[in-house]
Design a protein around this motif. Sequence first.
Motif, mmCIF file in Angstrom:
data_model
loop_
_atom_site.group_PDB
_atom_site.id
_atom_site.type_symbol
_atom_site.label_atom_id
_atom_site.label_comp_id
_atom_site.label_asym_id
_atom_site.label_seq_id
_atom_site.Cartn_x
_atom_site.Cartn_y
_atom_site.Cartn_z
ATOM 1 N N UNK A 132 0.800 -1.216 0.000
ATOM 2 C CA UNK A 132 0.000 0.000 0.000
ATOM 3 C C UNK A 132 0.832 1.264 0.000
ATOM 4 N N UNK A 133 2.142 1.130 0.265
ATOM 5 C CA UNK A 133 3.032 2.293 0.251
ATOM 6 C C UNK A 133 3.565 2.499 -1.162
ATOM 7 N N UNK A 134 3.932 3.734 -1.501
ATOM 8 C CA UNK A 134 4.503 3.968 -2.832
ATOM 9 C C UNK A 134 5.798 3.179 -3.006
ATOM 10 N N UNK A 135 6.074 2.775 -4.240
ATOM 11 C CA UNK A 135 7.288 2.014 -4.476
ATOM 12 C C UNK A 135 8.514 2.919 -4.286
ATOM 13 N N UNK A 136 9.633 2.273 -4.001
ATOM 14 C CA UNK A 136 10.838 3.026 -3.648
ATOM 15 C C UNK A 136 11.483 3.710 -4.838
ATOM 16 N N UNK A 137 11.340 3.097 -6.009
ATOM 17 C CA UNK A 137 11.961 3.683 -7.211
ATOM 18 C C UNK A 137 10.961 3.646 -8.346
ATOM 19 N N UNK A 138 11.048 4.584 -9.299
ATOM 20 C CA UNK A 138 10.165 4.509 -10.461
ATOM 21 C C UNK A 138 10.338 3.174 -11.169
ATOM 22 N N UNK A 139 9.206 2.590 -11.579
ATOM 23 C CA UNK A 139 9.189 1.266 -12.192
ATOM 24 C C UNK A 139 10.194 1.153 -13.341
ATOM 25 N N UNK A 140 10.217 2.167 -14.217
ATOM 26 C CA UNK A 140 11.038 2.057 -15.434
ATOM 27 C C UNK A 140 12.525 2.011 -15.117
ATOM 28 N N UNK A 141 12.920 2.553 -13.965
ATOM 29 C CA UNK A 141 14.354 2.602 -13.652
ATOM 30 C C UNK A 141 14.838 1.370 -12.893
ATOM 31 N N UNK A 142 13.888 0.570 -12.370
ATOM 32 C CA UNK A 142 14.301 -0.507 -11.469
ATOM 33 C C UNK A 142 13.580 -1.817 -11.772
ATOM 34 N N UNK A 143 13.391 -2.125 -13.045
ATOM 35 C CA UNK A 143 12.814 -3.420 -13.417
ATOM 36 C C UNK A 143 13.059 -3.632 -14.905
ATOM 37 N N UNK A 144 12.591 -4.755 -15.426
ATOM 38 C CA UNK A 144 12.718 -5.060 -16.868
ATOM 39 C C UNK A 144 14.167 -5.018 -17.342
ATOM 40 N N UNK A 145 15.104 -5.344 -16.445
ATOM 41 C CA UNK A 145 16.533 -5.299 -16.799
ATOM 42 C C UNK A 145 16.844 -6.253 -17.949
ATOM 43 N N UNK A 146 16.328 -7.481 -17.854
ATOM 44 C CA UNK A 146 16.677 -8.504 -18.841
ATOM 45 C C UNK A 146 16.123 -8.192 -20.222
ATOM 46 N N UNK A 147 14.823 -7.923 -20.292
ATOM 47 C CA UNK A 147 14.193 -7.745 -21.599
ATOM 48 C C UNK A 147 14.698 -6.469 -22.276
ATOM 49 N N UNK A 148 15.017 -5.452 -21.493
ATOM 50 C CA UNK A 148 15.536 -4.208 -22.078
ATOM 51 C C UNK A 148 16.907 -4.457 -22.703
ATOM 52 N N UNK A 149 17.734 -5.225 -21.996
ATOM 53 C CA UNK A 149 19.060 -5.570 -22.525
ATOM 54 C C UNK A 149 18.940 -6.365 -23.820
ATOM 55 N N UNK A 150 18.002 -7.318 -23.841
ATOM 56 C CA UNK A 150 17.814 -8.163 -25.025
ATOM 57 C C UNK A 150 17.312 -7.328 -26.206
ATOM 58 N N UNK A 151 16.385 -6.424 -25.935
ATOM 59 C CA UNK A 151 15.890 -5.534 -26.991
ATOM 60 C C UNK A 151 17.044 -4.723 -27.591
ATOM 61 N N UNK A 152 17.883 -4.170 -26.720
ATOM 62 C CA UNK A 152 19.011 -3.364 -27.199
ATOM 63 C C UNK A 152 19.994 -4.219 -28.013
ATOM 64 N N UNK A 153 20.234 -5.433 -27.527
ATOM 65 C CA UNK A 153 21.128 -6.357 -28.243
ATOM 66 C C UNK A 153 20.564 -6.651 -29.639
ATOM 67 N N UNK A 154 19.249 -6.914 -29.696
ATOM 68 C CA UNK A 154 18.615 -7.237 -30.979
ATOM 69 C C UNK A 154 18.545 -6.018 -31.901
ATOM 70 N N UNK A 155 18.491 -4.844 -31.301
ATOM 71 C CA UNK A 155 18.516 -3.644 -32.136
ATOM 72 C C UNK A 155 19.900 -3.510 -32.778
ATOM 73 N N UNK A 156 20.933 -3.764 -31.995
ATOM 74 C CA UNK A 156 22.305 -3.656 -32.484
ATOM 75 C C UNK A 156 22.621 -4.702 -33.555
#
Length: 280
Positions: A132-156
């Motif tokens: 019920x408390x606000x999350x400690x960090x904005x979602x976009x900055x502290x999650x989806x680490x794996x899929x974001x890396x894979x997307x960037x790899x596939x873009x490259x």
Amino acid sequence: MQYVKEIVAFGPRPLGSANHRKVEDFILAHLKGGDVENDVFTANTPEGNLPVHNIIAKFPGTRDGVIVIASHYDTNYPLRNTSFVGANDGGSSSGLLLQFANQFRGKKLDGYSVWLVWDDAEEAIKPDGSGGLPREMPFEQDSLYGITHLRDKWQTDGSLKKIKAFLLADMIGDADLNVEHDANSTPWLEAVVYEAATRMGYQSHFFARTMEVDDDHIPFVKLGVPAADFIDFDYGYNNVYWHTTQDTVDKLSPKSLEIVGTTMLETIRILGEMQSLPPK
Ligand SMILES: [Zn+2]
């Protein structure tokens, strides 16, 4: 459902844990002999450097282009020292993808190639405010680490432009299944999903509610890849089991896995028969 039970039996599977390593090996053993890509890196997180391992299994089709089906397999990090096993959140969709691998193995698929992705480090590292408390960090900055890396790899490496659609499964095992209509997913692709569900007679389990879902599809949506998230974000009354130690196998139903699995397969079948797919 048997695969879900086997994954859950490893116990909590947070990043960097011995159990996480065991489930990596379990998935890789299942894919042995196939075309597997590993995307291994170290993520810089608020809790320091953590190892991340995306696993991709590729199944060729008769048409030019790729449909990705993804599921995260890590379990919630802030709950790493509890009995949290993520039967629905991480377990259900990862088990479903193992069964998809059985379906796709050893034959050329009619339609687009399919790449199955067990992605890692989806979960936020800092607590997400499920109490019920606000999350400690904005979602976009502290999650989806794996899929974001894979997307960037596939873009490259040029893979990204081959991807016609990104289908995501997350929390799809709830016995009381209600897949959300996600306003962050691509409208034309959501329409195809609903058509697929209707053809299978499962439309009553789809789209009763519209909401904006932040999940592994977002990094792809941001780069214009059509995406659809299959997620039921009402797990137990008012989502009460989500990110709690109540997320256990007894809350799940094999029927729900079948409904989502069948609808996903019908979705890729319809996509394979469409003359061309809208860019986004
Ligand atoms: Zn989660």
